[in-house]
Design an enzyme around this catalytic site. Structure first.
Site, PDB file in Angstrom:
ATOM      1  N   ASN A   9       0.860  -1.183   0.000  1.00 42.74           N
ATOM      2  CA  ASN A   9       0.000   0.000   0.000  1.00 42.74           C
ATOM      3  C   ASN A   9       0.899   1.237   0.000  1.00 42.74           C
ATOM      4  O   ASN A   9       1.481   1.583   1.015  1.00 42.74           O
ATOM      5  CB  ASN A   9      -0.900  -0.033   1.247  1.00 42.74           C
ATOM      6  CG  ASN A   9      -1.678   1.254   1.422  1.00 42.74           C
ATOM      7  OD1 ASN A   9      -1.818   2.047   0.490  1.00 42.74           O
ATOM      8  ND2 ASN A   9      -2.186   1.487   2.629  1.00 42.74           N
ATOM      9  N   TRP A  10       0.970   1.865  -1.145  1.00 46.70           N
ATOM     10  CA  TRP A  10       1.887   3.006  -1.291  1.00 46.70           C
ATOM     11  C   TRP A  10       1.351   4.296  -0.683  1.00 46.70           C
ATOM     12  O   TRP A  10       2.072   5.280  -0.593  1.00 46.70           O
ATOM     13  CB  TRP A  10       2.206   3.233  -2.773  1.00 46.70           C
ATOM     14  CG  TRP A  10       3.135   2.213  -3.350  1.00 46.70           C
ATOM     15  CD1 TRP A  10       3.794   1.218  -2.673  1.00 46.70           C
ATOM     16  CD2 TRP A  10       3.549   2.105  -4.716  1.00 46.70           C
ATOM     17  NE1 TRP A  10       4.584   0.500  -3.540  1.00 46.70           N
ATOM     18  CE2 TRP A  10       4.450   1.026  -4.797  1.00 46.70           C
ATOM     19  CE3 TRP A  10       3.233   2.814  -5.879  1.00 46.70           C
ATOM     20  CZ2 TRP A  10       5.045   0.635  -6.007  1.00 46.70           C
ATOM     21  CZ3 TRP A  10       3.816   2.429  -7.075  1.00 46.70           C
ATOM     22  CH2 TRP A  10       4.714   1.351  -7.136  1.00 46.70           C
ATOM     23  N   LYS A  11       0.091   4.302  -0.320  1.00 46.45           N
ATOM     24  CA  LYS A  11      -0.523   5.529   0.216  1.00 46.45           C
ATOM     25  C   LYS A  11      -0.285   6.690  -0.764  1.00 46.45           C
ATOM     26  O   LYS A  11      -0.283   6.472  -1.971  1.00 46.45           O
ATOM     27  CB  LYS A  11       0.014   5.810   1.627  1.00 46.45           C
ATOM     28  CG  LYS A  11      -0.048   4.553   2.503  1.00 46.45           C
ATOM     29  CD  LYS A  11       0.167   4.784   3.958  1.00 46.45           C
ATOM     30  CE  LYS A  11       0.025   3.459   4.687  1.00 46.45           C
ATOM     31  NZ  LYS A  11       0.087   3.571   6.124  1.00 46.45           N
ATOM     32  N   HIS A  95      -9.515   1.513   4.664  1.00 40.29           N
ATOM     33  CA  HIS A  95      -8.238   1.705   5.357  1.00 40.29           C
ATOM     34  C   HIS A  95      -8.446   2.689   6.511  1.00 40.29           C
ATOM     35  O   HIS A  95      -9.207   3.652   6.378  1.00 40.29           O
ATOM     36  CB  HIS A  95      -7.166   2.217   4.391  1.00 40.29           C
ATOM     37  CG  HIS A  95      -5.798   2.184   5.012  1.00 40.29           C
ATOM     38  ND1 HIS A  95      -5.369   3.153   5.880  1.00 40.29           N
ATOM     39  CD2 HIS A  95      -4.790   1.274   4.922  1.00 40.29           C
ATOM     40  CE1 HIS A  95      -4.149   2.841   6.297  1.00 40.29           C
ATOM     41  NE2 HIS A  95      -3.775   1.705   5.728  1.00 40.29           N
ATOM     42  N   GLU A  97      -6.752   5.039   7.594  1.00 39.66           N
ATOM     43  CA  GLU A  97      -6.479   6.451   7.272  1.00 39.66           C
ATOM     44  C   GLU A  97      -7.663   7.086   6.570  1.00 39.66           C
ATOM     45  O   GLU A  97      -7.951   8.269   6.751  1.00 39.66           O
ATOM     46  CB  GLU A  97      -5.194   6.554   6.434  1.00 39.66           C
ATOM     47  CG  GLU A  97      -3.954   6.294   7.295  1.00 39.66           C
ATOM     48  CD  GLU A  97      -2.767   5.735   6.546  1.00 39.66           C
ATOM     49  OE1 GLU A  97      -2.765   5.781   5.298  1.00 39.66           O
ATOM     50  OE2 GLU A  97      -1.842   5.237   7.206  1.00 39.66           O
ATOM     51  N   GLU A 167      -5.586  -4.725  10.537  1.00 39.35           N
ATOM     52  CA  GLU A 167      -4.534  -3.743  10.763  1.00 39.35           C
ATOM     53  C   GLU A 167      -4.804  -2.986  12.064  1.00 39.35           C
ATOM     54  O   GLU A 167      -5.592  -2.017  12.059  1.00 39.35           O
ATOM     55  CB  GLU A 167      -4.483  -2.734   9.611  1.00 39.35           C
ATOM     56  CG  GLU A 167      -4.201  -3.357   8.261  1.00 39.35           C
ATOM     57  CD  GLU A 167      -3.588  -2.341   7.311  1.00 39.35           C
ATOM     58  OE1 GLU A 167      -2.472  -2.580   6.861  1.00 39.35           O
ATOM     59  OE2 GLU A 167      -4.224  -1.302   7.048  1.00 39.35           O
ATOM     60  N   GLY A 173       2.339   2.444  10.652  1.00 40.34           N
ATOM     61  CA  GLY A 173       3.289   3.539  10.495  1.00 40.34           C
ATOM     62  C   GLY A 173       4.020   3.925  11.769  1.00 40.34           C
ATOM     63  O   GLY A 173       4.670   4.966  11.832  1.00 40.34           O
ATOM     64  N   SER A 212       3.280  -1.988  10.265  1.00 42.74           N
ATOM     65  CA  SER A 212       4.726  -2.042  10.528  1.00 42.74           C
ATOM     66  C   SER A 212       5.369  -3.372  10.129  1.00 42.74           C
ATOM     67  O   SER A 212       6.337  -3.806  10.767  1.00 42.74           O
ATOM     68  CB  SER A 212       5.025  -1.705  11.992  1.00 42.74           C
ATOM     69  OG  SER A 212       4.658  -0.361  12.269  1.00 42.74           O
ATOM     70  N   GLY A 233       2.856  -1.102   4.237  1.00 41.06           N
ATOM     71  CA  GLY A 233       2.930   0.310   3.884  1.00 41.06           C
ATOM     72  C   GLY A 233       4.362   0.723   3.603  1.00 41.06           C
ATOM     73  O   GLY A 233       4.904   0.510   2.521  1.00 41.06           O
ATOM     74  N   GLY A 234       5.001   1.304   4.602  1.00 42.21           N
ATOM     75  CA  GLY A 234       6.337   1.875   4.442  1.00 42.21           C
ATOM     76  C   GLY A 234       7.344   0.959   3.759  1.00 42.21           C
ATOM     77  O   GLY A 234       8.088   1.402   2.877  1.00 42.21           O
TER      78      GLY A 234
HETATM   79  P1  PGA Z   1       2.796   0.424   7.538  1.00 40.03           P
HETATM   80  O1  PGA Z   1       1.356   0.658   6.894  1.00 40.03           O
HETATM   81  O2  PGA Z   1       3.317  -0.898   7.009  1.00 40.03           O
HETATM   82  O3  PGA Z   1       3.629   1.584   7.078  1.00 40.03           O
HETATM   83  O4  PGA Z   1       2.623   0.378   9.021  1.00 40.03           O
HETATM   84  C1  PGA Z   1       0.473  -0.414   6.735  1.00 40.03           C
HETATM   85  C2  PGA Z   1      -0.818   0.063   6.117  1.00 40.03           C
HETATM   86  O5  PGA Z   1      -1.252   1.185   6.394  1.00 40.03           O
HETATM   87  O6  PGA Z   1      -1.450  -0.679   5.348  1.00 40.03           O
END
Ligand code: PGA
Length: 251
Positions: A9-11, A95, A97, A167, A173, A212, A233-234
Site C-alpha cells: 500500500n503506497w498511500k 483503510h 487512514e 490492521e 506507520g 509495521s 505500507g512503508g
Molecule cells: P505500515 O502501513 O506498514 O507503514 O505500518 C500499513 C498500512 O497502512 O497498510
C-alpha cells in the site's frame, strides 16, 4: 491451501514515473516463484503506469479506494468500472487512514464491498482497533462490529472473494508491530466471525496482517497459522524490502 497475498500500500507516495521505476526494479525479483500472490496499491494517477509496467508479470494492481456507484454526479470519486477498465484487480477499502481523515464509514463500506465484487474486483477490506480500544479490552467488539457491518450485504457464498486485512491502528506507520500472539489471536477471531456465516468460506477467505510489517518481522508473522499474507505500507516503497517480504511468503 490459501495462497498468501503480499500487497504494498503506497498511500500518497510515488508519481507515475516513480511507480514505473519501482516496478521495473522489482520485477526481476519476482520471476519464477509463484507461491504467493503479489499486489501493488498505487495512488490513482500512478495506477495505469503500474498496470502497464507490470504487464505479463504476476503483479496485481489495486486502487486504494473506490466509490460504490458505477457513474454519476459524484465529484472527485472513481467507480468500480473505471478501475476495471484501467486494469485494476481490486481496491483497498476501509483503510484506517480513510476512516480517520476522510470520514469513511461502515455504512459506506457496506455498499463498497458488494459493489467491488459485483464489478469483478477483489476488495481488500481493512479493519482494526485503536490503541485505546485494545487497552479497554474492546478489540473483539470492534472487529465484530466492522465485519458485521462492512460485509452485511455480501452473500455468504461469496465471502471468500473478499480479502480482509487486520490492521491494528496503533501498529500502522509506528514501527510498533503486533506480537505474533496478538496477530494470530485477532485474525483467528476474524476467521471465526466469518465462520458464523459460512464455515466453508471461512476456511478459504484470506486474512492479512498489516501494521509495521518489514523484511525482518515478516518471517514470524507470515508463519502464523491464520495469517495469509500482509498489507505493507512503508516497507513496500523500496523494491528490495518489498521483494524480500514477497520471498518470505514463498513468492
Ligand atoms: P505500515 O502501513 O506498514 O507503514 O505500518 C500499513 C498500512 O497502512 O497498510
Amino acid at each position: 491451501m490459501r495462497t498468501p497475498l503480499i500487497a504494498g500500500n503506497w498511500k500518497m507516495y510515488k508519481t507515475a514515473a516513480q511507480a514505473q521505476e519501482f516496478v521495473d526494479a522489482v520485477r526481476p525479483h519476482l520471476d519464477g516463484a509463484d507461491a504467493a500472490d503479489v499486489g501493488i496499491c498505487p495512488p490513482f494517477l500512478a495506477l495505469p503506469a503500474v498496470v502497464q509496467a507490470a504487464g505479463g508479470s504476476r503483479i496485481q494492481v489495486f486502487a486504494q479506494n473506490m466509490y460504490h456507484a458505477d457513474e454519476g454526479a459524484f465529484t472527485g470519486e472513481v467507480s468500480p468500472s473505471m478501475l476495471l477498465a484501467a486494469g485494476a484487480h481490486g481496491a483497498v477499502v476501509g483503510h484506517s487512514e480513510r476512516r480517520q481523515h476522510f470520514g469513511e464509514t461502515d455504512a459506506a463500506l457496506a455498499l463498497k464491498v458488494p459493489a467491488a465484487l459485483e464489478a469483478g474486483l477483489t476488495p481488500i477490506l481493512c479493519i482494526g482497533e485503536t490503541q485505546a480500544e485494545r487497552e479497554h479490552g474492546e478489540t473483539e467488539d470492534k472487529l465484530r462490529h466492522q465485519i458485521q457491518e462492512d460485509l452485511a450485504e455480501v452473500d455468504p457464498d461469496r465471502l471468500a472473494q473478499v480479502v480482509i486485512a487486520y490492521e491494528p491502528i496503533w501498529a500502522i506507520g509506528t514501527g510498533v508491530v503486533a506480537t505474533p500472539e496478538q496477530a494470530q489471536e485477532a485474525i483467528a477471531f476474524v476467521r471465526a466471525l466469518i465462520a458464523e456465516r459460512s464455515r466453508e468460506q471461512a476456511e478459504q477467505v484470506r486474512i492479512l496482517y498489516g501494521g509495521s510489517v518489514n523484511a525482518e518481522n515478516a518471517p514470524e508473522l507470515l508463519g502464523l497459522p491464520d495469517v495469509d499474507g500482509a498489507l505493507v505500507g512503508g516497507a513496500s516503497l523500496k523494491p528490495d524490502s518489498f521483494a524480500a517480504i514477497v520471498a518470505t511468503a514463498g513468492g
